[in-house]
Write an enzyme that holds these catalytic residues in place. Structure first.
Site, PDB file in Angstrom:
ATOM      1  CE  LYS A 239       0.986   7.573   0.005  1.00 38.49           C
ATOM      2  NZ  LYS A 239       0.045   6.596  -0.393  1.00 38.49           N
TER       3      LYS A 239
ATOM      4  CG  ASP B 243       0.245   4.410   2.324  1.00 40.93           C
ATOM      5  OD1 ASP B 243       0.591   5.723   2.996  1.00 40.93           O
ATOM      6  OD2 ASP B 243      -0.050   4.345   1.087  1.00 40.93           O
TER       7      ASP B 243
ATOM      8  CB  CYS C  46       2.235   3.167  -1.225  1.00 39.38           C
ATOM      9  SG  CYS C  46       0.762   3.773  -1.967  1.00 39.38           S
TER      10      CYS C  46
HETATM   11  C1  VGL Z   1      -1.855   1.672  -2.092  1.00 43.16           C
HETATM   12  C2  VGL Z   1      -3.013   0.743  -3.616  1.00 43.16           C
HETATM   13  C3  VGL Z   1      -3.829   1.960  -3.617  1.00 43.16           C
HETATM   14  C4  VGL Z   1      -0.436   1.549  -1.221  1.00 43.16           C
HETATM   15  C5  VGL Z   1      -2.520   2.790  -1.709  1.00 43.16           C
HETATM   16  O1  VGL Z   1      -0.210   1.997  -0.014  1.00 43.16           O
HETATM   17  O2  VGL Z   1       0.274   0.500  -1.543  1.00 43.16           O
HETATM   18  N1  VGL Z   1      -2.038   0.706  -2.938  1.00 43.16           N
HETATM   19  N2  VGL Z   1      -3.441   3.023  -2.697  1.00 43.16           N
END
Ligand code: VGL
Ligand code: ZN
Length: 212
Positions: free
Chosen positions: A113, A16, A158
């Site tokens: 995802k 991410d 994540c």
């Molecule tokens: C994430 C919060 C919401 C992450 C993704 O990548 O850690 N955190 N969506």
């Protein structure tokens, strides 16, 4: 700490590293941009490189705005507690794009995802319903990976959930600390480190993986 030799059965999972989690983004993680340099340096040394991309529908169930609540409140979803987030990483938007300086042309697979409107997915393996597979475990196994190095954003969400599910899926797992940054909400970072240690997730630093 000793050098770690990267083997043919190793994979790097870059979690991410997207605009919305970086400076100026909708859910900016403190100092997030600092993960880009170590990740760019690490990636060329791995035989298998996967990137993940948080990829939500507009009006996603993990968004506070979808419930007329404030960001960072916690609600109960059918699959358990859910932190509500600012709208972020909406599929196809600039915020969902990878950080412009992330330079990993050797990445072979991108796992998206969180695209089911009613279910979140911190983990790159398993959605928050603890049942729906993303396909990553099968992909890694078919590519011959046995050990995975996980890094990116955010350490306590994540990255940690991906590391924990990686262990549950039978992989040896190591989190590359200096290539991660955390959200750290109400002690979530300390909890994540405790959970990962208990699950047998190792920790390392990129300098021990790089030549020289
Ligand atoms: C994430 C919060 C919401 C992450 C993704 O990548 O850690 N955190 N969506
Ligand atoms: Zn998300």
């Amino acid at each position: 700490m000793a050098k770690i030799d990267i083997r043919a059965d190793d994979a790097l999972i870059i979690v991410d590293v997207q605009n919305d989690f970086c400076r100026g983004g909708a859910l900016a993680v403190l100092d997030a941009d600092s993960v880009v340099q170590p990740l760019n340096a690490l990636a060329p040394h791995f035989p298998v490189v996967v990137m993940t991309q948080d990829w939500h529908t507009p009006g996603h169930a993990s968004f506070a705005s979808s419930h007329r609540r404030n960001p960072f409140e916690i609600i109960t979803m059918p699959y358990g507690p859910q932190v509500l987030w600012p709208d972020h990483c909406v599929m196809g938007t600039h915020g969902a794009d990878f950080h412009p300086a992330l330079d990993v042309p050797s990445a072979q697979m991108i796992v998206r995802k969180g695209f089911h409107p009613a279910v979140d997915s911190y983990s790159a393996f398993l959605e928050a319903d603890h049942a729906t597979q993303t396909g990553l475990a099968g992909y890694l196994r078919e590519r011959g990976a046995a050990r995975i190095f996980v890094a990116g954003l955010a350490t306590d969400f994540c990255v940690a959930w991906t590391a924990l599910d990686g262990r549950r899926a039978g992989f040896e797992v190591c989190v590359v600390d200096d290539a991660c940054r955390a959200i750290d909400l109400d002690g979530s970072l300390e909890r994540a480190h405790r959970d990962m240690e208990a699950a047998g997730v190792a920790r390392c630093r990129s300098q021990y993986l790089l030549p020289g």
